[in-house]
Scaffold this motif. Structure first.
Motif: not given
Length: 412
Positions: A215-235
């Motif tokens: 649950r927390v990781c998917q929140h962090m993925a959403q934020q990483a995508r929002f902040l322009g870090r799609p590779r981090e979001a994917l990981g």
């Protein structure tokens, strides 16, 4: 007496607090005594009377579903005309959300010992905060969640408990931190959101709860995508998917797959994004009979269409994105005002990218009408960005000028 489901008294209490009303003030608006309001919020029999709840749904503009009611005509008291005037005057106050406080719940441990009942109370309050978030947005909720998190941390550090209770406390700490992080994210406080997410992830690891970690990781993925870090979001999305292997809720698995799809779309990989979306839709279809937890209550077909639309925007397919966003808005209706505002702006963006400025402005006006009901910096920022984009595109168009004037009137 016909009875409603859930814990409607808590929803009414937190909505009252969010509006900055005392129990006596709400009683004056509703035609009840302060003691009646107190009993209602504490879960007495009147808290489940459908006629009473429909009255409060109308008075406080709470979607009936959030009080355990089916949609239907409101039933009101004999002096409703006078009360309706008071209600309109109250709801037109400039500061609709004055913040929430931790009251009406006895959360303090007895003699430094923690009970399962106190853990349940925390979970109930977090669920009620999520209910308010779907209606209003996170701007006025992250501070309350932060205070609740600090209380659970004090319990962990200062109270007495056994190994089983220790895991429960770390689990509830992770749940509160995840909620606080989401509210902060919606409020535009990215550094604060990241801090809460990091605390939530540590607590979920200590609770040995893989679903909570996901649950927390998917929140962090959403934020990483929002902040322009799609590779981090994917990981992060892939890590969350691995964590859901086993007995995780289908809705959570579907949400995580959708996060993966959005990361792939941001990276420009159409095939990978659509494969992940197909998995997300199939998994969500399997979850139709599951009763979701409060924080996942909006993970349904409508929300999935909205997330798919966001992926299509990143992939440059604006007609398809507009079609999916319209599907989302049609399905939501009057439920989830915060999400409805966000997707209304998204639809306006789609029309602007398609070159239909008149329709983009028309939808933009719809968003501005919805704006006073919601306190979500994320949605307001999205609306400002749309205003700036459409102004640069056609500053002299009459429809654009009218839209910009409307923005100024509502403070955008």
């Amino acid at each position: 007496m016909r009875r409603a489901a859930g814990r409607p008294g808590q929803v009414i209490a937190l909505t009252r607090q969010a509006h900055g009303l005392t129990q006596r003030q709400l009683g004056e608006l509703a035609g009840y005594t302060q003691s009646t309001i107190s009993r209602l919020e504490d879960g007495a029999d009147n808290a489940y009377d459908i006629r009473v709840l429909r009255h409060f749904a109308t008075l406080l503009r709470i979607p009936p579903r959030l009080l355990g009611l089916a949609d239907g005509p409101d039933t009101v008291g004999p002096h409703e005309l006078e009360r309706d005037v008071k209600r309109r005057e109250f709801l037109e106050l400039p500061a609709v959300l004055a913040g929430t406080r931790l009251e009406s719940w006895d959360l303090d441990p007895v003699q430094d010992r923690i009970s399962a009942a106190q853990v349940r109370m925390v979970r109930d309050q977090v669920a009620a905060l999520h209910t308010l978030d779907f209606q209003f947005g996170g701007d006025r909720l992250h501070e309350t969640a932060g205070l609740l998190l600090a209380r659970v941390q004090r319990w962990l550090n200062d109270c007495t408990y056994g190994p089983a209770m220790e895991r429960q406390l770390y689990a509830v700490m992770a749940e509160v931190a995840a909620a606080a992080g989401w509210f902060a994210y919606d409020a535009g406080l990215q550094a604060e959101a990241r801090r809460y997410y990091n605390e939530g992830l540590r607590a979920a690891v200590l609770a040995e709860d893989r679903a909570l970690q996901a649950r927390v990781c998917q929140h962090m993925a959403q934020q990483a995508r929002f902040l322009g870090r799609p590779r981090e979001a994917l990981g992060l999305a892939k890590r969350a998917l691995r964590l859901t292997e086993g007995r995780a809720r289908k809705r959570l698995i579907a949400l995580v797959a959708a996060r993966e799809a959005l990361a792939w779309a941001k990276l420009g990989d159409t095939s990978a994004s659509r494969r992940a979306l197909d998995r997300a839709r199939e998994t969500l279809d399997e979850a139709k009979r599951d009763r979701p937890p409060a924080w996942l209550a909006n993970m349904n077909v409508a929300e999935m269409a909205g997330m798919a639309a966001l992926a299509e925007i990143d992939l440059g397919n604006f007609p398809r994105a507009a079609e999916l966003t319209r599907k989302t808005l049609d399905a939501y209706g009057n439920d989830y005002p915060r999400n409805t505002l966000f997707y209304t702006v998204q639809l306006a963006e789609c029309y602007q990218r398609m070159g239909d400025l008149d329709e983009a402005c028309r939808v933009g006006h719809d968003a501005l009408v919805r704006l006073p009901e919601v306190t979500s910096t994320r949605s307001r920022t999205k609306l400002r960005a749309f205003r700036d984009t459409i102004t640069r595109a056609a500053p002299r168009e009459r429809t654009v000028r009218e839209f910009v004037d409307h923005c100024a009137v509502v403070g955008i």
